[in-house]
Design an enzyme around this catalytic site. Sequence first.
Site, PDB file in Angstrom:
ATOM      1  N   LYS A  15       0.855  -1.181   0.000  1.00  0.00           N
ATOM      2  CA  LYS A  15       0.000   0.000   0.000  1.00  0.00           C
ATOM      3  C   LYS A  15       0.891   1.232   0.000  1.00  0.00           C
ATOM      4  O   LYS A  15       1.440   1.622   1.030  1.00  0.00           O
ATOM      5  CB  LYS A  15      -0.927   0.040   1.209  1.00  0.00           C
ATOM      6  CG  LYS A  15      -2.079   1.053   1.009  1.00  0.00           C
ATOM      7  CD  LYS A  15      -2.623   1.623   2.292  1.00  0.00           C
ATOM      8  CE  LYS A  15      -1.807   2.772   2.836  1.00  0.00           C
ATOM      9  NZ  LYS A  15      -1.816   3.985   1.958  1.00  0.00           N
ATOM     10  N   GLU A  54      10.278   1.149  10.408  1.00  0.00           N
ATOM     11  CA  GLU A  54      11.301   2.188  10.233  1.00  0.00           C
ATOM     12  C   GLU A  54      10.573   3.506  10.362  1.00  0.00           C
ATOM     13  O   GLU A  54       9.785   3.896   9.505  1.00  0.00           O
ATOM     14  CB  GLU A  54      11.975   2.045   8.863  1.00  0.00           C
ATOM     15  CG  GLU A  54      13.271   2.835   8.766  1.00  0.00           C
ATOM     16  CD  GLU A  54      13.194   3.985   7.794  1.00  0.00           C
ATOM     17  OE1 GLU A  54      13.216   5.137   8.279  1.00  0.00           O
ATOM     18  OE2 GLU A  54      13.109   3.762   6.586  1.00  0.00           O
ATOM     19  N   CYS A  76      13.996  10.390   6.220  1.00  0.00           N
ATOM     20  CA  CYS A  76      14.134   9.944   7.604  1.00  0.00           C
ATOM     21  C   CYS A  76      15.572  10.108   8.079  1.00  0.00           C
ATOM     22  O   CYS A  76      15.817  10.457   9.233  1.00  0.00           O
ATOM     23  CB  CYS A  76      13.710   8.482   7.732  1.00  0.00           C
ATOM     24  SG  CYS A  76      11.989   8.176   7.308  1.00  0.00           S
ATOM     25  N   GLU A  89      10.783  15.864  14.737  1.00  0.00           N
ATOM     26  CA  GLU A  89      11.360  15.572  13.428  1.00  0.00           C
ATOM     27  C   GLU A  89      10.968  16.701  12.479  1.00  0.00           C
ATOM     28  O   GLU A  89       9.788  16.998  12.300  1.00  0.00           O
ATOM     29  CB  GLU A  89      10.846  14.243  12.886  1.00  0.00           C
ATOM     30  CG  GLU A  89      11.413  13.930  11.514  1.00  0.00           C
ATOM     31  CD  GLU A  89      11.028  12.554  10.995  1.00  0.00           C
ATOM     32  OE1 GLU A  89      11.825  11.962  10.251  1.00  0.00           O
ATOM     33  OE2 GLU A  89       9.937  12.076  11.358  1.00  0.00           O
TER      34      GLU A  89
END
Length: 475
Positions: free
Chosen positions: A170, A245, A279, A378
């Site tokens: 997906k 992750e 990331c 982040e």
Amino acid sequence: MEMFIGGRFVEFPGLERFPVINPATEEVVDTVPLAGEAQVDLAVQEAHRAFPGWWDTPAARRGEILMAAVERVRANAEELARTLTLEQGKPLREARLEIRRFLHTIEHYAGLAKNLRGGYVPNLDEGTYGLVLKRPLGVVAAIVPWNFPTTLLANKLGPALVTGNTVVAKPAETTPLTTLRIAALFHEAGLPPGVFNVVTGLGPVAGEVLVRHPLVRKVAFTGSTPVGKRIMALAAEGVKRVTLELGGSDPMIVCDDADLDAAAKAAAVGRFFNCGQACLAVKRLYVFENVYEAFMERFLPRVERLRLGPGLSEDSQMGPLHTERQRRLIEEQLRDGLESGGRLLLGGGRPEGLQKGYFFSPTVVLEPGLDSRLAREEVFGPVLPVWRVRSLEEAVELANRSPYGLGSTIFTRSLERASYALERLEAGYTWVNSVNRIYDELPFGGMKESGYGKEHGLEALEYYQETKAGVVRWR
């Protein structure tokens, strides 16, 4: 474009469709259907039916089929790169790199097909020996984000398929087109129907149905930490295997004995590649105060020279942010950092001359508050906070204050300092005097709230196989 299920594109008349937007122009590129429970179930059932035959396919043959798929994708690499740029926004040169990276990872795992093995333990008892058997898990759900739609797919697809599992992927609802085309190319290359399926839809709907489906035995997810926690909880209901992750706030340390030219280049690439939407991007920079000025004299001009523009322009070095929502979040984080005492050194807003698209200037902020959003959260965009430090111990302490632990970098000529950082930095990956590049040969995964499990390396294979013990008495 339609969903790819059971080896073909399948139409579902009447389903609501989602527009795929070009982030550089805000124009609709294509539309895809939003899957519900029925469509996800169809894809999983097709993968479940295909599993016995794919498992029974000799491992070497599975590797050959994957290598044929690699060649098929390679022959269409330019088309795929352009599609990736249109739906994601990144410059063409970065899209081409991403497609090459996808090919490298699939090729790497295809090459391991002949090395899959279990174990033999002699003399367990008189006339008795033991076996360590490896078998695939079954249907794997691969849930992939929008920032690197193909490389992050490959991290899951390669080890899953080579070990004999089938996959339902997906992609993010905003970046499904390249994935759908790749699935068709894999099938054209000889992958049996149902082994690799793609459903399109929203995470809270299609994603949750996929994770909860009783026939799914493994969930491989890349995305934000809050969503990862939700997936972990859902997977626990069925005691499913997971690899996660998740988010990162990667620190980079520049010591006073570093090669400052190399460090400046690595910081610029590490922060602003893919418009900072990675990331493993460098998201916090700690520079020894006695070389701070010399470092910034090298670093800031590199950032200023970055050419912003639409990804399809060959001159563009940095494209737009992926969505307007992402740009608003970056602006909020930057505002908080400046209000906390940070000083704007470069950038700080929307660039002139680019009225359409979700562009944001490369931005550098000196010493925002250590409790500011730029330090704690982040930052998924082209904003880099910088702090001056007096020692390596101080830099490592500040680096480890984050709840994240994905990647980290240090530039130093001292083996002692490098060893200290390698041992003490709380991150799953540490680069010494290197740009933050991932290697398929090495395991990759985060510490703390940056994830669970490993991708890449031989270690990744273990997350797609069951280990079973056998005892054989022969006399």
